[in-house]
Design a protein around this motif. Structure first.
Motif, PDB file in Angstrom:
ATOM      1  N   SER A   1     -31.214 -79.419  34.481  1.00 27.78           N
ATOM      2  CA  SER A   1     -31.022 -78.190  35.115  1.00 27.78           C
ATOM      3  C   SER A   1     -29.937 -77.454  34.798  1.00 27.78           C
ATOM      4  O   SER A   1     -28.789 -78.387  34.471  1.00 27.78           O
ATOM      5  N   ASN A   2     -29.845 -76.375  34.395  1.00 24.57           N
ATOM      6  CA  ASN A   2     -28.628 -75.583  34.113  1.00 24.57           C
ATOM      7  C   ASN A   2     -27.491 -75.673  34.927  1.00 24.57           C
ATOM      8  O   ASN A   2     -26.250 -76.135  34.849  1.00 24.57           O
ATOM      9  N   GLU A   3     -27.852 -75.848  36.256  1.00 22.91           N
ATOM     10  CA  GLU A   3     -26.661 -75.728  37.509  1.00 22.91           C
ATOM     11  C   GLU A   3     -26.405 -77.440  37.396  1.00 22.91           C
ATOM     12  O   GLU A   3     -24.899 -77.287  37.422  1.00 22.91           O
ATOM     13  N   THR A   4     -26.946 -78.217  37.016  1.00 26.14           N
ATOM     14  CA  THR A   4     -26.651 -79.549  37.069  1.00 26.14           C
ATOM     15  C   THR A   4     -25.763 -79.919  35.764  1.00 26.14           C
ATOM     16  O   THR A   4     -24.726 -80.377  36.009  1.00 26.14           O
ATOM     17  N   THR A   5     -26.101 -79.444  34.513  1.00 21.26           N
ATOM     18  CA  THR A   5     -25.389 -79.504  33.478  1.00 21.26           C
ATOM     19  C   THR A   5     -24.101 -78.918  33.548  1.00 21.26           C
ATOM     20  O   THR A   5     -23.131 -79.569  33.016  1.00 21.26           O
ATOM     21  N   ASP A   6     -24.037 -77.893  33.942  1.00 24.96           N
ATOM     22  CA  ASP A   6     -22.849 -76.846  34.062  1.00 24.96           C
ATOM     23  C   ASP A   6     -21.887 -77.605  35.009  1.00 24.96           C
ATOM     24  O   ASP A   6     -20.571 -77.629  34.623  1.00 24.96           O
ATOM     25  N   ALA A   7     -22.310 -78.222  36.102  1.00 30.44           N
ATOM     26  CA  ALA A   7     -21.597 -78.846  37.265  1.00 30.44           C
ATOM     27  C   ALA A   7     -20.781 -80.193  36.784  1.00 30.44           C
ATOM     28  O   ALA A   7     -20.003 -80.536  37.305  1.00 30.44           O
ATOM     29  N   ALA A   8     -21.483 -80.687  35.975  1.00 31.48           N
ATOM     30  CA  ALA A   8     -21.029 -81.981  35.654  1.00 31.48           C
ATOM     31  C   ALA A   8     -20.244 -82.210  34.726  1.00 31.48           C
ATOM     32  O   ALA A   8     -19.771 -81.386  33.645  1.00 31.48           O
ATOM     33  N   ASP A   9     -19.242 -83.378  34.615  1.00 28.00           N
ATOM     34  CA  ASP A   9     -18.441 -83.775  33.733  1.00 28.00           C
ATOM     35  C   ASP A   9     -19.005 -84.490  32.515  1.00 28.00           C
ATOM     36  O   ASP A   9     -18.053 -84.602  31.579  1.00 28.00           O
ATOM     37  N   MET A  10     -19.936 -85.116  33.017  1.00 29.03           N
ATOM     38  CA  MET A  10     -20.434 -85.952  32.038  1.00 29.03           C
ATOM     39  C   MET A  10     -21.963 -86.182  32.196  1.00 29.03           C
ATOM     40  O   MET A  10     -22.644 -85.905  33.066  1.00 29.03           O
ATOM     41  N   ILE A  11     -22.502 -86.239  31.036  1.00 23.92           N
ATOM     42  CA  ILE A  11     -24.151 -86.197  30.802  1.00 23.92           C
ATOM     43  C   ILE A  11     -24.637 -87.513  30.258  1.00 23.92           C
ATOM     44  O   ILE A  11     -24.183 -87.775  29.447  1.00 23.92           O
ATOM     45  N   ILE A  12     -25.715 -88.244  31.019  1.00 23.11           N
ATOM     46  CA  ILE A  12     -26.351 -89.241  30.626  1.00 23.11           C
ATOM     47  C   ILE A  12     -27.670 -88.814  30.195  1.00 23.11           C
ATOM     48  O   ILE A  12     -28.369 -88.431  30.731  1.00 23.11           O
ATOM     49  N   MET A  13     -28.015 -88.994  28.642  1.00 15.41           N
ATOM     50  CA  MET A  13     -29.139 -88.379  28.131  1.00 15.41           C
ATOM     51  C   MET A  13     -30.222 -89.037  28.498  1.00 15.41           C
ATOM     52  O   MET A  13     -31.536 -88.368  28.510  1.00 15.41           O
ATOM     53  N   THR A  14     -30.208 -90.141  29.031  1.00 18.35           N
ATOM     54  CA  THR A  14     -31.339 -90.868  29.337  1.00 18.35           C
ATOM     55  C   THR A  14     -31.597 -91.089  30.851  1.00 18.35           C
ATOM     56  O   THR A  14     -30.752 -90.570  31.594  1.00 18.35           O
ATOM     57  N   ASP A  15     -32.564 -91.592  31.321  1.00 19.37           N
ATOM     58  CA  ASP A  15     -32.847 -92.088  32.653  1.00 19.37           C
ATOM     59  C   ASP A  15     -31.962 -93.333  33.168  1.00 19.37           C
ATOM     60  O   ASP A  15     -32.328 -93.704  34.359  1.00 19.37           O
ATOM     61  N   GLU A  16     -31.078 -93.742  32.436  1.00 18.31           N
ATOM     62  CA  GLU A  16     -30.502 -95.009  32.826  1.00 18.31           C
ATOM     63  C   GLU A  16     -29.173 -94.587  33.559  1.00 18.31           C
ATOM     64  O   GLU A  16     -28.176 -94.503  32.728  1.00 18.31           O
ATOM     65  N   ALA A  17     -29.030 -95.155  34.623  1.00 15.45           N
ATOM     66  CA  ALA A  17     -27.744 -95.018  35.500  1.00 15.45           C
ATOM     67  C   ALA A  17     -26.746 -96.120  35.055  1.00 15.45           C
ATOM     68  O   ALA A  17     -25.775 -96.131  35.398  1.00 15.45           O
ATOM     69  N   SER A  18     -27.326 -97.056  34.400  1.00 14.32           N
ATOM     70  CA  SER A  18     -26.631 -98.213  33.969  1.00 14.32           C
ATOM     71  C   SER A  18     -25.662 -97.793  32.830  1.00 14.32           C
ATOM     72  O   SER A  18     -24.489 -98.455  32.480  1.00 14.32           O
ATOM     73  N   LYS A  19     -25.862 -96.454  32.276  1.00  9.99           N
ATOM     74  CA  LYS A  19     -24.930 -95.954  31.521  1.00  9.99           C
ATOM     75  C   LYS A  19     -23.589 -95.641  31.973  1.00  9.99           C
ATOM     76  O   LYS A  19     -22.656 -95.406  31.196  1.00  9.99           O
ATOM     77  N   ILE A  20     -23.677 -95.633  33.341  1.00 18.55           N
ATOM     78  CA  ILE A  20     -22.365 -95.271  33.934  1.00 18.55           C
ATOM     79  C   ILE A  20     -21.350 -96.452  33.504  1.00 18.55           C
ATOM     80  O   ILE A  20     -20.280 -95.757  33.328  1.00 18.55           O
ATOM     81  N   ALA A  21     -21.813 -97.638  33.823  1.00 15.50           N
ATOM     82  CA  ALA A  21     -20.870 -98.730  33.553  1.00 15.50           C
ATOM     83  C   ALA A  21     -20.511 -98.719  32.039  1.00 15.50           C
ATOM     84  O   ALA A  21     -19.189 -98.946  31.505  1.00 15.50           O
TER      85      ALA A  21
END
Ligand code: ADP
Ligand code: MG
Length: 632
Positions: free
Chosen positions: A533-553
């Motif tokens: 969502s635009n709110e989320t994308t604007d507020a975030a500092d980083m975006i993970i394009m997939t559904d994978e939270a493992s990309k955080i590591a």
């Protein structure tokens, strides 16, 4: 930032000047003519520096490295060392040219890699295929994508069946099968058979353009080390100039030593007065880091994010939609004094206008045509539930908290399912139990964080305690907070941030629009799951394009790797400069040798910068190792 003017002209000047220089060295002519030839050599190579520094000096009385090179050359001529003066100017320009080339090449490589936008698309117009620029395609148009072609615009498949390679968007090796009705994202490559796609967003709003946009904007957000080296650099030039003044004038005058000799040493120092290459190398490193990350489906919104996230010590996850898939299945319906399917229908009406995953699932589960015109007075209680008016009755759907608030007495069930209680005219009418499932990647997400040494992992959820405990238990998360209203999440996160030691950084990973304020408050806010969502994308500092939270590591590892290269480069810069400065100060390196060494070292630092693009960090190998061990 990293685009520099074409340097063909500079190359030509350098070649001509080099010929002059050779002539000055080897053709035996009168000394005054020699001096004249060397002076022309300086003017040809450095005319733009000369003009630039003189105007800057007059207008802003600014003290820059170019000025020092000009002074070096001038003094060299004054003490009858014209050949050296010319050589220094030549080497300085040559080094600058090589560095610029290298920077531009690296930047281009990285950018080309990130720019996944095809130049032309095949539009289907009245059954005929017409080649067009992707910018000319409108929403609703149909494009045809042949096998091997990269998809230019987001859309929905209307005919054809194929496999897509989406690795450029998310770094996933697995192929995605698509058929009529499947959503496709621009940037994917069609692998098998031709597809006809109805375009759902124009070129500027398509995923590939948005990614490129974000990565380009990232260059404007500077990281702390970048700012620091910028500051050092501004002090550096005047400091070197002062040292040169002391060595060249004060030492011989006070010490009664031969002034020509000490002046030459001083000039050796002045040659080293430009820190520009080293400053650029640091920016280049961050740029390479961002590029390498985007290759893995990770988008940093600024160099500062790389720097911050590399120092992560705790990660806070939002549950619904981030660690779980947010798709609730109805497990049980129990109604009080009305048929179950009627309760489900009333619940669906209540949830008709809510975006909450629970609402979407209840509407889907009711599976009937709902007549919007019957509904009036929709009201949402954030983090609690909803209420509507229908046929003169109020219907409320929400959690226990909401019921308590409205004075309804529901039949509370202590199971690890999410519960939605329904009240009609504020009278309890029944409940629906639902559950959503963990995303397959979530276990790995938590495990990978432990592997890379991030041990404080926290779960926030608006859901019930039992559900939170169940999810946390499955994932191995020890710290969780349930039944949080959005404002509770906010104050809890604030509490966690206040408790942190200085220098420690906290990540919040979420995906809902309601998470925006928390994403903003965290040291690093991560939106999981692409442009949700635009709110989320604007507020975030980083975006993970997939559904994978493992990309955080993965992101933390990449950032640590980039930071390591940055630190290496800063250390190399300081070390190498000091070394040559010392040698020059003690007369162990002549003017031109110092200039040459400086140019070569600048190139080395620049080449090192590009290593941040490579992603073979030690930690990533470790994670892989671990996961392989588990499979064996
Ligand atoms: P989460 O942390 O799981 O994302 P939310 O803040 O989105 O939680 O929601 C918290 C809780 O509020 C949900 O678990 C649910 O019980 C309740 N809730 C919120 N919105 C709705 C709704 N539209 N319908 C029913 N219940 C809702
Ligand atoms: Mg949520």
């Amino acid at each position: 930032m990293l685009t520099l003017p074409p340097d063909l002209l500079v190359s030509i000047c350098i070649i001509v000047a080099a010929l002059f220089y050779a002539a000055g060295l080897f053709i035996p002519v009168a000394p005054w003519l020699k001096t004249f030839i060397f002076a022309s050599c300086v003017v040809i190579t450095g005319y733009d520096i000369l003009i630039d520094t003189v105007t800057k000096l007059i207008r802003e009385s600014e003290f820059n490295a170019g000025l020092l090179i000009v002074i070096t050359a001038a003094v060299a001529f004054a003490i009858d060392k014209g050949a050296e003066g010319a050589a220094v100017m030549l080497i300085f320009r040559l080094g600058e040219l090589a560095c610029n080339k290298l920077v531009r090449r690296s930047a281009n490589d990285i950018e080309r890699f990130m720019d996944l936008r095809p130049e032309a698309v095949n539009a289907v117009i009245n059954g005929a295929i017409v080649q067009m620029a992707p910018g000319k395609i409108n929403v609703g148009d149909v494009i045809s994508v042949s096998p091997g072609e990269r998809i230019a615009l987001d859309g929905v498949v209307i005919s054809g069946e194929s496999e897509l390679d989406t690795s450029a968007l998310n770094g996933k090796a697995a192929q995605l099968s698509v058929t009529a009705g499947s959503k496709v994202l621009s940037g994917s490559v069609n692998l098998k058979d031709a597809l006809n796609i109805r375009v759902t967003s124009d070129f500027d709003n398509s995923t590939v353009s948005q990614i490129l946009e974000l990565v380009k904007e990232a260059e404007n957000r500077k990281a702390a080390p970048e700012k620091k080296i910028g500051k050092i650099a501004r002090l550096y030039t005047p400091a070197v100039a002062a040292a040169a003044l002391i060595i060249g004038i004060l030492v011989p005058v006070i010490g009664g030593m031969p002034i020509n000799l000490w002046l030459q040493r001083a000039l050796g120092l002045l040659v080293l007065a430009s820190p520009a290459a080293y400053v650029i190398s640091v920016s280049l490193t961050y740029f390479a880091g961002s590029g390498g990350a985007s290759k893995k489906g990770i988008i940093f919104k600024g160099a500062d994010v790389i720097d911050t996230i590399s120092r992560t010590t705790s990660v806070v996850f939002d549950k619904t939609g981030t660690l779980t898939d947010g798709i609730y299945r109805v497990v049980d319906v129990s109604a009080l004094g009305l048929p179950e399917n009627r309760l489900l229908m009333l619940a669906a009406y209540a949830e008709l206008f809510s975006d909450h995953p629970i609402a979407r699932s209840i509407v889907a589960a009711a599976d009937i045509m709902l007549d919007i015109t019957k509904v009036s007075d929709f009201r949402e209680y954030p983090g609690k539930g909803t209420e509507i008016e229908i046929g003169g009755n109020s219907v409320t759907a929400g959690n226990a908290l909401l019921m308590e608030e409205l004075g309804v007495r529901p039949d509370i069930s202590q199971v690890e399912y999410s519960a939605v209680y329904i009240a009609v005219n504020r009278q309890y009418a029944g409940r629906i139990l639902l559950r959503d499932t963990l995303k397959p990647d979530s276990v790995k997400a938590v495990k990978d964080l432990h592997i890379i040494g991030i041990d404080r992992i926290v779960l926030f959820t608006g859901d019930k305690k039992e559900v939170a405990a169940d999810v946390a238990g499955q994932l191995g998360i020890k710290e969780f907070y349930a039944e949080c209203l959005p404002e509770d999440k906010f104050s809890r996160l604030k509490g966690l941030l206040d408790m942190q030691l200085k220098g420690d950084k906290l990540i919040f990973a979420g995906n809902g629009a309601d998470d925006a304020p928390i994403l903003k408050m965290a040291d690093v806010g991560i939106a999981v799951g692409g442009f949700t969502s635009n709110e989320t994308t604007d507020a975030a500092d980083m975006i993970i394009m997939t559904d994978e939270a493992s990309k955080i590591a993965t992101a933390v590892t990449l950032a640590r790797n980039t930071d390591k290269v940055v630190r290496q480069n800063i250390m190399l810069a300081i070390g190498l400069k000091s070394l040559i400065l010392l040698l020059a100060a003690f007369g162990l390196a002549s003017m031109w040798m110092a200039a040459l060494a400086d140019a070569v070292f600048a190139l080395i630092v620049m080449m090192n910068a590009k290593r941040a693009f490579g992603i073979k960090g030690r930690d990533i190998r470790e994670i892989r190792q671990h996961n392989n061990d588990d499979e064996d």
